[in-house]
Design a protein around this motif. Sequence first.
Motif, PDB file in Angstrom:
ATOM      1  N   ASP A  88    -100.569  26.800 -21.968  1.00 48.78           N
ATOM      2  CA  ASP A  88    -101.323  28.375 -21.249  1.00 48.78           C
ATOM      3  C   ASP A  88    -100.842  29.843 -21.642  1.00 48.78           C
ATOM      4  OD1 ASP A  88    -102.543  26.798 -19.426  1.00 48.78           O
ATOM      5  OD2 ASP A  88    -101.021  27.148 -17.838  1.00 48.78           O
ATOM      6  N   VAL A  89    -101.739  30.965 -21.989  1.00 48.30           N
ATOM      7  CA  VAL A  89    -100.973  32.179 -22.714  1.00 48.30           C
ATOM      8  C   VAL A  89    -100.867  32.329 -21.662  1.00 48.30           C
ATOM      9  CG1 VAL A  89    -101.802  33.990 -23.867  1.00 48.30           C
ATOM     10  CG2 VAL A  89    -103.004  32.532 -24.711  1.00 48.30           C
ATOM     11  N   GLN A  90     -99.540  33.404 -21.981  1.00 51.86           N
ATOM     12  CA  GLN A  90     -99.453  34.173 -20.732  1.00 51.86           C
ATOM     13  C   GLN A  90     -98.928  35.741 -21.330  1.00 51.86           C
ATOM     14  OE1 GLN A  90     -94.639  32.962 -21.050  1.00 51.86           O
ATOM     15  NE2 GLN A  90     -95.324  32.427 -18.504  1.00 51.86           N
ATOM     16  N   PRO A  91     -99.542  36.255 -20.688  1.00 54.66           N
ATOM     17  CA  PRO A  91    -100.269  37.903 -21.238  1.00 54.66           C
ATOM     18  C   PRO A  91     -99.515  38.706 -20.347  1.00 54.66           C
ATOM     19  CG  PRO A  91    -102.202  36.994 -19.422  1.00 54.66           C
ATOM     20  CD  PRO A  91    -101.011  35.744 -19.566  1.00 54.66           C
ATOM     21  N   THR A  92     -98.078  38.586 -20.248  1.00 48.27           N
ATOM     22  CA  THR A  92     -97.693  39.700 -19.679  1.00 48.27           C
ATOM     23  C   THR A  92     -97.730  40.713 -20.972  1.00 48.27           C
ATOM     24  OG1 THR A  92     -95.453  38.633 -20.743  1.00 48.27           O
ATOM     25  CG2 THR A  92     -95.697  38.301 -18.693  1.00 48.27           C
ATOM     26  N   GLU A  93     -97.905  41.152 -21.480  1.00 48.96           N
ATOM     27  CA  GLU A  93     -97.825  42.466 -22.194  1.00 48.96           C
ATOM     28  C   GLU A  93     -99.557  43.203 -21.781  1.00 48.96           C
ATOM     29  OE1 GLU A  93     -94.814  43.152 -23.518  1.00 48.96           O
ATOM     30  OE2 GLU A  93     -94.154  42.124 -22.530  1.00 48.96           O
ATOM     31  N   TYR A 194    -110.684  32.905  -7.987  1.00 40.01           N
ATOM     32  CA  TYR A 194    -109.680  31.794  -8.151  1.00 40.01           C
ATOM     33  C   TYR A 194    -110.570  30.564  -8.725  1.00 40.01           C
ATOM     34  CZ  TYR A 194    -108.923  27.359  -4.393  1.00 40.01           C
ATOM     35  OH  TYR A 194    -108.333  26.644  -3.830  1.00 40.01           O
ATOM     36  N   CYS A 195    -109.690  29.864  -9.071  1.00 43.07           N
ATOM     37  CA  CYS A 195    -110.091  28.949  -9.844  1.00 43.07           C
ATOM     38  C   CYS A 195    -109.678  27.137  -9.458  1.00 43.07           C
ATOM     39  CB  CYS A 195    -110.128  28.819 -11.091  1.00 43.07           C
ATOM     40  SG  CYS A 195    -110.161  30.049 -11.881  1.00 43.07           S
ATOM     41  N   GLY A 223    -110.113  43.488 -19.938  1.00 42.73           N
ATOM     42  CA  GLY A 223    -111.212  44.036 -20.947  1.00 42.73           C
ATOM     43  C   GLY A 223    -111.513  42.138 -20.721  1.00 42.73           C
ATOM     44  N   ALA A 224    -110.784  41.583 -19.827  1.00 39.36           N
ATOM     45  CA  ALA A 224    -110.612  39.401 -20.303  1.00 39.36           C
ATOM     46  C   ALA A 224    -110.310  39.649 -19.331  1.00 39.36           C
ATOM     47  CB  ALA A 224    -110.232  38.961 -21.325  1.00 39.36           C
ATOM     48  N   TRP A 225    -110.525  37.855 -18.692  1.00 38.83           N
ATOM     49  CA  TRP A 225    -109.373  36.712 -17.710  1.00 38.83           C
ATOM     50  C   TRP A 225    -108.642  36.253 -18.429  1.00 38.83           C
ATOM     51  CZ3 TRP A 225    -111.137  37.952 -12.624  1.00 38.83           C
ATOM     52  CH2 TRP A 225    -112.262  38.455 -12.468  1.00 38.83           C
ATOM     53  N   TRP A 226    -107.998  36.344 -17.650  1.00 38.36           N
ATOM     54  CA  TRP A 226    -106.819  34.937 -18.457  1.00 38.36           C
ATOM     55  C   TRP A 226    -106.149  34.134 -16.935  1.00 38.36           C
ATOM     56  CZ3 TRP A 226    -104.571  36.312 -23.087  1.00 38.36           C
ATOM     57  CH2 TRP A 226    -105.562  37.390 -23.519  1.00 38.36           C
ATOM     58  N   VAL A 227    -105.755  32.993 -17.272  1.00 38.48           N
ATOM     59  CA  VAL A 227    -105.042  32.100 -16.498  1.00 38.48           C
ATOM     60  C   VAL A 227    -103.355  32.368 -15.706  1.00 38.48           C
ATOM     61  CG1 VAL A 227    -104.631  30.036 -16.109  1.00 38.48           C
ATOM     62  CG2 VAL A 227    -106.484  30.781 -16.814  1.00 38.48           C
ATOM     63  N   PHE A 228    -103.170  32.761 -14.575  1.00 36.20           N
ATOM     64  CA  PHE A 228    -102.179  32.428 -13.444  1.00 36.20           C
ATOM     65  C   PHE A 228    -102.313  31.790 -12.965  1.00 36.20           C
ATOM     66  CE2 PHE A 228    -101.976  36.812 -15.390  1.00 36.20           C
ATOM     67  CZ  PHE A 228    -100.652  37.214 -16.388  1.00 36.20           C
ATOM     68  N   ASP A 229    -100.452  30.894 -12.617  1.00 43.35           N
ATOM     69  CA  ASP A 229    -100.589  29.414 -12.523  1.00 43.35           C
ATOM     70  C   ASP A 229     -99.786  29.813 -11.203  1.00 43.35           C
ATOM     71  OD1 ASP A 229     -99.994  27.222 -10.380  1.00 43.35           O
ATOM     72  OD2 ASP A 229    -100.845  26.564 -13.145  1.00 43.35           O
ATOM     73  N   PRO A 230     -99.567  30.824  -9.596  1.00 48.54           N
ATOM     74  CA  PRO A 230     -98.873  30.673  -8.264  1.00 48.54           C
ATOM     75  C   PRO A 230     -97.964  29.554  -8.707  1.00 48.54           C
ATOM     76  CG  PRO A 230    -100.593  31.433  -7.711  1.00 48.54           C
ATOM     77  CD  PRO A 230    -100.787  30.842  -9.707  1.00 48.54           C
ATOM     78  N   ARG A 231     -98.120  28.283  -8.536  1.00 45.55           N
ATOM     79  CA  ARG A 231     -98.052  27.178  -8.123  1.00 45.55           C
ATOM     80  C   ARG A 231     -96.962  26.989  -8.962  1.00 45.55           C
ATOM     81  NH1 ARG A 231     -95.321  22.841  -6.865  1.00 45.55           N
ATOM     82  NH2 ARG A 231     -96.315  21.238  -6.950  1.00 45.55           N
TER      83      ARG A 231
END
Length: 273
Positions: A88-93, A194-195, A223-231
Motif C-alpha cells: 500500500d502507498v503511504q501518502p503521509t506527505e 468505508y471499504c 484531489g484523490a482517494w487514498w487507502v489507510f488501514d487503522p486495524r
Amino acid sequence: MLKQNIRIQLGCDFRFLLPQATPMIAMLNVHATRIHDLEGPDLIGTWPTVPLSAYHDSFGNWCVRFVAPAGEFRIGTRTIISDCGALDVQPTEIGEQPVEALPNEVMQFLLGSRYCETDILSEVAWRLFENTPRGGARVQAICDFVHDHIRFDYASARATRSATQAYAEGKGVCRDYAHLAITFCRCMNIPARYCTGYLGDIGIEPRHEPGDFSAWMEVWLDGAWWVFDPRNNTPRIGRVLVARGRDASDVPMIHTFGANQLVGFGVVSDQLS
C-alpha cells in the motif's frame, strides 16, 4: 518486501438455515476497479440454484438480488486475481483540501452516518488531533491512535457497535477500527469512506485468525482517494476491494429481508505459488 506479479485465490462461502423463502442482496463480487485483474469471472453460485439479478447501487457497488428458498441455503464465489504485489502507498506527505474546495461528490463523506457519529465525537477528535500536521500526516496520526486505542478481539465482534461505542469500549474488530478512524477524519473535515474486501496474510507471518473479510478506509487528500488501514496500520500486499460506502451499513456482504440463521461462513485470500 515488495513482490511482483502475484496471483491470489479469492473466495467466500455462506451457509444459512431459513424458516421461509427470504429475499436477499449479496455484495460478494470484486469491485469494478479490479475486474481487469481477474483471471476469470467471479460468478456467484447458489445451492440450490436460484434466479439472480444484478444492479449497481448509488456508490457503484455490484449488488446481486435473489430469493433464497426455505431450508438450507448456500451462496459463494471463487476466482483468481492477479496483483502487482506492491505494498500500500503511504501518502503521509499529501496535503488536504479546505471544505469549500471539495468536489460535490465527496461531501457526503464528511457527514455523520449510522456507525460514524461525528456529532458525538467531534469534541474528542479536535482535542486529540487539532495540533497534528494537516493532510496525510493527520490521517496517519488518527490511524496510530485508533490502532493503539482499540484491542482486536474477534470474540467480542458485534454488528451494532458504533464508532462512539468502540471508542468507549476500547475493543473490536477491523470494522470498528475503520468506523472510529473514519469518524475522526470526518470530524477534522477530511472526507473518509468505508471499504470492505479481501486481505490475506501475504508477506507477513500468518495470524491464525478465522478467515473473514477485512475493513479499511479511503480518505480524500489533495484531489484523490487514498487507502489507510487503522486495524493493521502498516502497508500490506494483496488488498482487493469489494465494496465501499459511508459505513458498514451501506456494504453488508449479505443483506437478508427476513429471519435467518448463519450456520457456516468462510473466506479465502491466499497467494498461489
